[in-house]
Design an enzyme around this catalytic site. Sequence first.
Site, PDB file in Angstrom:
ATOM      1  N   GLU A 170      43.025  31.878  42.967  1.00  0.00           N
ATOM      2  CA  GLU A 170      43.818  32.238  41.789  1.00  0.00           C
ATOM      3  C   GLU A 170      45.042  31.335  41.733  1.00  0.00           C
ATOM      4  OE1 GLU A 170      44.763  36.360  41.329  1.00  0.00           O
ATOM      5  OE2 GLU A 170      42.692  37.034  41.641  1.00  0.00           O
TER       6      GLU A 170
ATOM      7  N   GLU B   7      41.996  40.705  47.229  1.00  0.00           N
ATOM      8  CA  GLU B   7      43.368  40.760  47.744  1.00  0.00           C
ATOM      9  C   GLU B   7      43.579  42.010  48.614  1.00  0.00           C
ATOM     10  OE1 GLU B   7      45.979  38.175  44.637  1.00  0.00           O
ATOM     11  OE2 GLU B   7      45.870  40.318  44.209  1.00  0.00           O
TER      12      GLU B   7
END
Length: 607
Positions: A257, A182
């Site tokens: 995710e 991320e």
Amino acid sequence: MKRLGAVIVFIITCYLQVSAQSISQHTFALGETAFLLDGKPFQMISGEMHYPRVPREAWRARMKMAKAMGLNTIGTYVFWNLHEPEKGRYDFSGNNDIAEFVKIAQEEGLWVVLRPSPYVCAEWEFGGYPYWLQEVKGLEVRSKEPQYLEAYRNYIKAVGKQLAPLQVNHGGNILMVQIENEYGSYSNDKDYLEVNRKMFVDAGFDGLLYTCDPEAAIKDGHLPGLLPAINGIDDPAKVKKLINENHDGKGPYYIAEWYPAWFDWWGTKHHTVSYQKYLGPLDSVLSAGISINMYMFHGGTTRGFMNGANGNDHTPYEPQISSYDYDAPLDEAGNATEKFMQFRKVIAKHLPAGQSLPEVPAARPVIEIPAIKLTQSTSIFSLRPIPVSSDKPLTFEDLGQAYGWVLYSTTLDGNKSGWLQLKELRDYCIVMVNGKRVGVLDRRKAQDSLLLQLPAGKVKLDLLVENLGRINFGPYLLSNKKGITEKVIFDHKELKNWQLFKFPFDQLPANTVKTTPVNNAPALKQGSFVLTEVGDTYLDLSNWGKGAVWINGHHLGRYWEVGPQQTIYVPAEWLKKGRNSIAVMELLKPEMKELRGIKHPILDVLK
């Protein structure tokens, strides 16, 4: 007989060679719209499960549960601060044996998606970074700063030695490897991402590499040429659009995710989300041929002092609890929930023709331990090691200590009152005057000051400071030192001449002695109990104050009366028939002498 033995050895050798060649023939590649396993479309139905959050002895059982829900892949981070706790000292043993975790997955018929990052977030202490990075002057994580890159390179090479041979293109079961994590939520330096990619390749990760980011950050966080996976989105049209826009108009499509629930932090309501909310999105994603990784499939427990924390300019400091139950499909103890059973029904609809799911394993046995007497109590003052002397308070990092507690002690002239202030307290402090607790300071509540009335004569001031978890997300990664990080002021004057006592509690102190608790000072409570049978249990600490628990030497995690977690999960694998030892470091209620094991967790009670 010797000739027969030689023939048998020859046959076995040939069989192993043929098997190895057969395994090594697997390929995994990016197609236009789907992943290609051995040239054929393959849809990953993956669930995240972290090896340090599950006892090693239970890895295989949890993987059987994954298969029973319909998963074909396991996702896991790799945690730098576990594997290199001190610079240059590596540990891939016991519960840190990530290679064995991957091999067991292969034996159970599961593929693996590997996430060595080295930044993991994961509600994990310092986002996975080892504390000692902060002691290198000028080092800046998640950057091209040379000292950081050197430490990172050494670490990823060590990981590569363990795991690169287990990639699918080398005969193993690791399908893909994620670089960074991320990153677009943090910065947008494509040169830094390219350095990441090259270091992974140099470490032996020569298969498929990818990045993952949430919707708002995918443009900044992906590296051209690698697959950009998406986090937190389950609208098939939006998933495809985002990946197409960042991948030359192509797939495959991977939700790295997908969140079926959420985590908890101290003093805040327990997070749960009904399974009904997720059944439709899961069905639509699988129907669209999109690959998915549930975060989390099984949370487990963040044991020891390894929980992280959130906090930035706009939100208070929020340390996470030890339970990582996450309201996941598989609960903290590894049992199927209703969410598990409902997800299983959805996944079963999308199985290839002729395939069926294995039966769901039975729930794990649970025991209820009667009252456990803690017959030995040792005051924190009786546990003091040789002190470090310093004119000013030193941080944990200055002392070469990662976690636990540090006791700061000095002497004052008494018969006066005034405000005591700890400048930049990280994170929680028991304030004691002449051995008696007079107050508590708590970073969560921005409490750093206390009005003190000192008795006459020379007065001993003791400050027991706890690291409640380094921040694991956002810009404060660069400001994560622990302890008293600036100075102590009393009555407008800076206090000096400190004695510092280190209590890392990475192992229980060996020199405990039975002492009468001094006033209400923190104490280490110890005892034992006898079992005729073993099973999972939950220690009920709802009447205790704050601290940590060890059973048979295993650090089970923290407890705190503020909640929402009021129990600590004890896995059956770490109990034994006969006598078991228990130790509790209690900060607020040293008079407590008894606790018990119950058959269910309490994760939703705030005080």
